[in-house]
Design a protein around this motif. Structure first.
Motif, PDB file in Angstrom:
ATOM      1  N   SER A   5      64.782  63.078  51.250  1.00 22.69           N
ATOM      2  CA  SER A   5      65.645  61.908  51.342  1.00 22.69           C
ATOM      3  C   SER A   5      65.045  60.707  50.626  1.00 22.69           C
ATOM      4  O   SER A   5      65.750  59.985  49.903  1.00 22.69           O
ATOM      5  N   VAL A   6      63.741  60.488  50.803  1.00 18.29           N
ATOM      6  CA  VAL A   6      63.076  59.360  50.137  1.00 18.29           C
ATOM      7  C   VAL A   6      63.111  59.540  48.619  1.00 18.29           C
ATOM      8  O   VAL A   6      63.380  58.594  47.875  1.00 18.29           O
ATOM      9  N   ALA A   7      62.862  60.764  48.150  1.00 15.23           N
ATOM     10  CA  ALA A   7      62.845  61.025  46.708  1.00 15.23           C
ATOM     11  C   ALA A   7      64.220  60.787  46.086  1.00 15.23           C
ATOM     12  O   ALA A   7      64.334  60.146  45.030  1.00 15.23           O
ATOM     13  N   ILE A   8      65.270  61.296  46.737  1.00 14.36           N
ATOM     14  CA  ILE A   8      66.619  61.121  46.196  1.00 14.36           C
ATOM     15  C   ILE A   8      67.045  59.657  46.251  1.00 14.36           C
ATOM     16  O   ILE A   8      67.613  59.117  45.283  1.00 14.36           O
ATOM     17  N   THR A   9      66.782  58.994  47.373  1.00 16.34           N
ATOM     18  CA  THR A   9      67.167  57.590  47.514  1.00 16.34           C
ATOM     19  C   THR A   9      66.451  56.714  46.500  1.00 16.34           C
ATOM     20  O   THR A   9      67.065  55.833  45.877  1.00 16.34           O
ATOM     21  N   SER A  10      65.159  56.951  46.309  1.00 17.44           N
ATOM     22  CA  SER A  10      64.390  56.156  45.342  1.00 17.44           C
ATOM     23  C   SER A  10      64.930  56.338  43.933  1.00 17.44           C
ATOM     24  O   SER A  10      65.097  55.365  43.182  1.00 17.44           O
ATOM     25  N   GLY A  11      65.213  57.601  43.569  1.00 22.16           N
ATOM     26  CA  GLY A  11      65.741  57.872  42.236  1.00 22.16           C
ATOM     27  C   GLY A  11      67.095  57.237  42.014  1.00 22.16           C
ATOM     28  O   GLY A  11      67.362  56.621  40.963  1.00 22.16           O
ATOM     29  N   LEU A  12      67.974  57.352  43.005  1.00 20.90           N
ATOM     30  CA  LEU A  12      69.317  56.779  42.877  1.00 20.90           C
ATOM     31  C   LEU A  12      69.278  55.244  42.848  1.00 20.90           C
ATOM     32  O   LEU A  12      70.032  54.617  42.094  1.00 20.90           O
ATOM     33  N   ASN A  13      68.407  54.656  43.651  1.00 19.13           N
ATOM     34  CA  ASN A  13      68.309  53.201  43.662  1.00 19.13           C
ATOM     35  C   ASN A  13      67.855  52.668  42.306  1.00 19.13           C
ATOM     36  O   ASN A  13      68.326  51.623  41.842  1.00 19.13           O
ATOM     37  N   GLU A  14      66.939  53.385  41.660  1.00 21.06           N
ATOM     38  CA  GLU A  14      66.493  52.984  40.326  1.00 21.06           C
ATOM     39  C   GLU A  14      67.648  53.046  39.331  1.00 21.06           C
ATOM     40  O   GLU A  14      67.785  52.179  38.456  1.00 21.06           O
ATOM     41  N   ILE A  15      68.469  54.081  39.468  1.00 19.01           N
ATOM     42  CA  ILE A  15      69.636  54.201  38.579  1.00 19.01           C
ATOM     43  C   ILE A  15      70.598  53.040  38.801  1.00 19.01           C
ATOM     44  O   ILE A  15      71.111  52.436  37.842  1.00 19.01           O
ATOM     45  N   VAL A  16      70.861  52.713  40.060  1.00 15.67           N
ATOM     46  CA  VAL A  16      71.792  51.623  40.383  1.00 15.67           C
ATOM     47  C   VAL A  16      71.240  50.288  39.907  1.00 15.67           C
ATOM     48  O   VAL A  16      71.987  49.440  39.388  1.00 15.67           O
ATOM     49  N   ILE A  17      69.936  50.070  40.056  1.00 17.78           N
ATOM     50  CA  ILE A  17      69.326  48.809  39.629  1.00 17.78           C
ATOM     51  C   ILE A  17      69.415  48.646  38.110  1.00 17.78           C
ATOM     52  O   ILE A  17      69.705  47.553  37.596  1.00 17.78           O
ATOM     53  N   ASN A  18      69.165  49.728  37.398  1.00 12.64           N
ATOM     54  CA  ASN A  18      69.199  49.665  35.932  1.00 12.64           C
ATOM     55  C   ASN A  18      70.626  49.673  35.382  1.00 12.64           C
ATOM     56  O   ASN A  18      70.867  49.194  34.277  1.00 12.64           O
ATOM     57  N   LYS A  19      71.568  50.244  36.167  1.00 16.46           N
ATOM     58  CA  LYS A  19      72.972  50.284  35.733  1.00 16.46           C
ATOM     59  C   LYS A  19      73.861  49.809  36.870  1.00 16.46           C
ATOM     60  O   LYS A  19      74.562  50.604  37.525  1.00 16.46           O
ATOM     61  N   PRO A  20      73.856  48.505  37.156  1.00 20.52           N
ATOM     62  CA  PRO A  20      74.620  47.975  38.308  1.00 20.52           C
ATOM     63  C   PRO A  20      76.136  48.091  38.153  1.00 20.52           C
ATOM     64  O   PRO A  20      76.868  47.872  39.125  1.00 20.52           O
ATOM     65  N   THR A  21      76.606  48.411  36.956  1.00 20.47           N
ATOM     66  CA  THR A  21      78.054  48.509  36.729  1.00 20.47           C
ATOM     67  C   THR A  21      78.614  49.877  37.106  1.00 20.47           C
ATOM     68  O   THR A  21      79.824  50.095  37.018  1.00 20.47           O
ATOM     69  N   LEU A  22      77.774  50.810  37.512  1.00 16.11           N
ATOM     70  CA  LEU A  22      78.247  52.142  37.881  1.00 16.11           C
ATOM     71  C   LEU A  22      79.178  52.067  39.087  1.00 16.11           C
ATOM     72  O   LEU A  22      78.955  51.288  40.017  1.00 16.11           O
TER      73      LEU A  22
END
Length: 261
Positions: A142-159
């Motif tokens: 859960s931590v690994a998936i959440t961390s990876g997804l949060n990085e994606i959202v931070i770098n691409k906030p328009t998703l």
């Protein structure tokens, strides 16, 4: 054993520096929690209730003491609680149906000198074993998936939420392959002595499949794997619904804290 422990501590501190002390503290707390669980069960406390309480403590320590981003920690903790509850609901009927709880015939010689009046429900004890065994791999996934997804959202906030959810499966699939292999290798490592014993005693395939000890290990591995698989959609859904402003603010605070240190 002492030399290995010292080597472990030194290696951890060299790799993680100051953060190693926090990791060691969390590890120590969880070890104490597991020992407390054993003592409480032995003293007659309800196995399932005690396991639930200790499981929450273990998850809190494992996640909040090792994850700096509060948003990531909160999502991982919620996901871990949900998956633990699902595992509990799956385990109870399967375990009672399979009757794999308790000792196997291979344990008879070791048990001959002991009283069997332990006063503990072995089905409940087996459920507690599976739940505790799954906590580490579920929280880690859960931590690994959440961390990876949060990085994606931070770098691409328009998703969009749908795109984030889809990316969650992409990230999760990569993590699932390693986690399932870990569970599989752990299963074979645990059952190696049992396999050698069965081979020596010329067990047939049907005897192996119906063996209580073998069945218990298979059930533990399969249930933990199901928990890991379910972690992916639940985590992805929670991240897709998160408030982007809070996530960005949390990320900025984390970056500022690192600069201050």
């Amino acid at each position: 054993m002492l030399y290995l422990l010292v080597a472990f501590v030194i290696s951890l501190l060299l790799v993680t520096c100051n953060r190693g002390f926090s990791l060691l503290l969390g590890l120590g707390i969880n070890v104490v929690a597991i020992i407390a669980l054993l003592i409480l069960i032995a003293d007659g406390f309800n196995v399932l209730i005690t396991t639930a309480i200790i499981s929450v403590i273990i998850l809190v320590v494992a996640i909040y003491m090792n994850v700096e981003n509060s948003t990531t920690a909160n999502i991982s903790f919620k996901t871990s609680l949900i998956i633990t509850a699902v595992i509990l609901l799956i385990t109870i009927p399967i375990l009672y149906w399979s009757s794999t709880q308790g000792m196997g015939v291979e344990d008879q010689e070791e048990l001959e000198g002991f009283s069997l009046a332990a006063g503990v429900s072995f089905p409940q004890l087996a459920i507690a074993t599976i739940v505790v065994n799954s906590l580490g791999v579920i929280s880690e996934t859960s931590v690994a998936i959440t961390s990876g997804l949060n990085e994606i959202v931070i770098n691409k906030p328009t998703l969009t939420s749908k795109e984030v959810f889809s990316d969650g499966f992409s990230v999760g699939n990569k993590i699932l392959s390693t986690q399932t292999n870990t569970l599989l290798f752990n299963f074979f490592a645990t059952t190696f002595p049992l396999f050698f014993l069965m081979s020596t005693l010329n067990y047939k395939f049907g005897d192996i499949i119906n063996d209580k000890l073998f069945g218990a290990e298979v059930l533990t591995t399969v249930i933990c794997t199901i928990g890991v698989i379910l972690t992916v959609p639940i985590t992805a859904y929670q991240v897709s619904k998160i408030d982007r402003k809070k996530l960005l603010a949390s990320s900025e605070e984390e970056s500022q804290d690192k600069k201050d240190k």
